[in-house]
Design a protein around this motif. Sequence first.
Motif, short mmCIF file in Angstrom:
data_model
loop_
_atom_site.label_atom_id
_atom_site.label_comp_id
_atom_site.label_asym_id
_atom_site.label_seq_id
_atom_site.Cartn_x
_atom_site.Cartn_y
_atom_site.Cartn_z
N ARG A 256 0.83 -1.21 0.00
CA ARG A 256 0.00 0.00 0.00
C ARG A 256 0.86 1.26 0.00
O ARG A 256 0.60 2.21 -0.74
N HIS A 257 1.94 1.25 0.79
CA HIS A 257 2.86 2.39 0.81
C HIS A 257 3.51 2.58 -0.55
O HIS A 257 3.69 3.72 -1.01
N CYS A 258 3.88 1.48 -1.19
CA CYS A 258 4.51 1.56 -2.51
C CYS A 258 3.58 2.26 -3.50
O CYS A 258 4.01 3.11 -4.30
N LEU A 259 2.31 1.91 -3.47
CA LEU A 259 1.34 2.48 -4.39
C LEU A 259 1.04 3.93 -4.05
O LEU A 259 1.00 4.79 -4.95
N GLU A 260 0.84 4.22 -2.79
CA GLU A 260 0.51 5.59 -2.38
C GLU A 260 1.64 6.56 -2.70
O GLU A 260 1.39 7.67 -3.18
N THR A 261 2.88 6.15 -2.47
CA THR A 261 4.00 7.05 -2.74
C THR A 261 4.18 7.24 -4.25
O THR A 261 4.56 8.33 -4.70
N ALA A 262 3.89 6.19 -5.03
CA ALA A 262 3.97 6.33 -6.49
C ALA A 262 2.92 7.31 -6.99
O ALA A 262 3.21 8.18 -7.83
N LYS A 263 1.71 7.20 -6.48
CA LYS A 263 0.64 8.12 -6.89
C LYS A 263 0.96 9.55 -6.46
O LYS A 263 0.73 10.50 -7.21
N ASP A 264 1.49 9.70 -5.25
CA ASP A 264 1.88 11.03 -4.77
C ASP A 264 2.96 11.63 -5.67
O ASP A 264 2.94 12.83 -5.98
N TYR A 265 3.90 10.80 -6.08
CA TYR A 265 5.00 11.27 -6.93
C TYR A 265 4.45 11.77 -8.27
O TYR A 265 4.82 12.85 -8.75
N PHE A 266 3.58 10.98 -8.88
CA PHE A 266 3.03 11.39 -10.18
C PHE A 266 2.16 12.64 -10.04
O PHE A 266 2.13 13.48 -10.94
N ALA A 267 1.47 12.78 -8.91
CA ALA A 267 0.67 13.98 -8.69
C ALA A 267 1.55 15.22 -8.58
O ALA A 267 1.18 16.30 -9.03
N ALA A 268 2.72 15.03 -7.99
CA ALA A 268 3.67 16.15 -7.83
C ALA A 268 4.50 16.39 -9.07
O ALA A 268 5.13 17.44 -9.20
N HIS A 269 4.51 15.43 -9.98
CA HIS A 269 5.29 15.53 -11.21
C HIS A 269 4.40 15.20 -12.41
O HIS A 269 4.58 14.17 -13.05
N PRO A 270 3.43 16.05 -12.69
CA PRO A 270 2.52 15.77 -13.81
C PRO A 270 3.27 15.73 -15.13
O PRO A 270 4.30 16.39 -15.30
N ARG A 271 2.73 14.95 -16.04
CA ARG A 271 3.37 14.84 -17.36
C ARG A 271 3.33 16.20 -18.06
O ARG A 271 2.27 16.77 -18.28
N THR A 272 4.51 16.69 -18.40
CA THR A 272 4.60 18.00 -19.07
C THR A 272 5.21 17.87 -20.45
O THR A 272 5.04 18.72 -21.31
N SER A 273 5.95 16.77 -20.67
CA SER A 273 6.62 16.60 -21.97
C SER A 273 5.64 16.15 -23.03
O SER A 273 4.72 15.39 -22.77
#
Length: 277
Positions: A256-273
């Motif tokens: 659960r921590h692995c998934l939550e931290t991955a989702k948090d990371y993508f939320a903080a680093h939205p696709r810009t390229s």
Amino acid sequence: MTKQFSLAHLTALGCSPPELIYIAARAGYDFVSLRPIFMGLPGEPNYALAENKQMMKETKAALSETGVKVLDIELARIYEGLDPKKYLPAFEVAAELGGKHVLSSIWTDDRNFAIECFQELCDLAEPFGLTIDLEFVPIASVKNLKGALEVLHAAKKENAGLMIDAHHFHRSKDKIEELDTIPREWFHYFHLCDATSTIPTSADEMVRILREERLYVGEGGIDVASIVNRLPEMPYAIELPNLKRSQELGYEEFARHCLETAKDYFAAHPRTSTVNP
């Protein structure tokens, strides 16, 4: 586009396939990535579903009950003296469980033999609707992006793919610009994790970290966002073995921590390229 995530078996290798599926469902994953090919590594559990009919039955029941799907199976290693037909029972298992991809890596320096084996794997997998996705591993014979691309271009198989692991990409010192030249149809899924920015000089230490001490996404020194922004959107298999944390938290809470931290990371680093979206 909503991101989809798979719980890779190596993240919770102590869990049998049915257990992994139930944990993935409760933790919020869309898929699991199973290891029904027994490799005989020290301490490795044997989850050869083709040989364990009861576990196969329980695995199918878990998938049916949870709605979790199988993304891929592993690992169809190519090594000296391999008969690729050895993996046929696992391909049958993958197809029966609804899997789409088979992970492969190359552990022989005989380039011609490796390419021939890879081609045969693709041919064997094709009737099952499976792709064979080549992963380069810094401790293997095909250890970087360049080597993997050479094999794929030589193999010329429509159901071949390239599977990039964030850890291996960083450790192989590949450049993100190289990703722009790769056919988009070769990408089917991505191994998500993080690790220290310092690259070990010892092979033993490299092995230890990749098998026992990977980090939550965003916690280490790998610029994961820069890698994934160069790639098409696809499922992310979280392969994040960390023995200490999984023992302290238990497999379910760790997953659960692995998934939550991955989702948090993508939320903080939205696709810009917009490079090859």
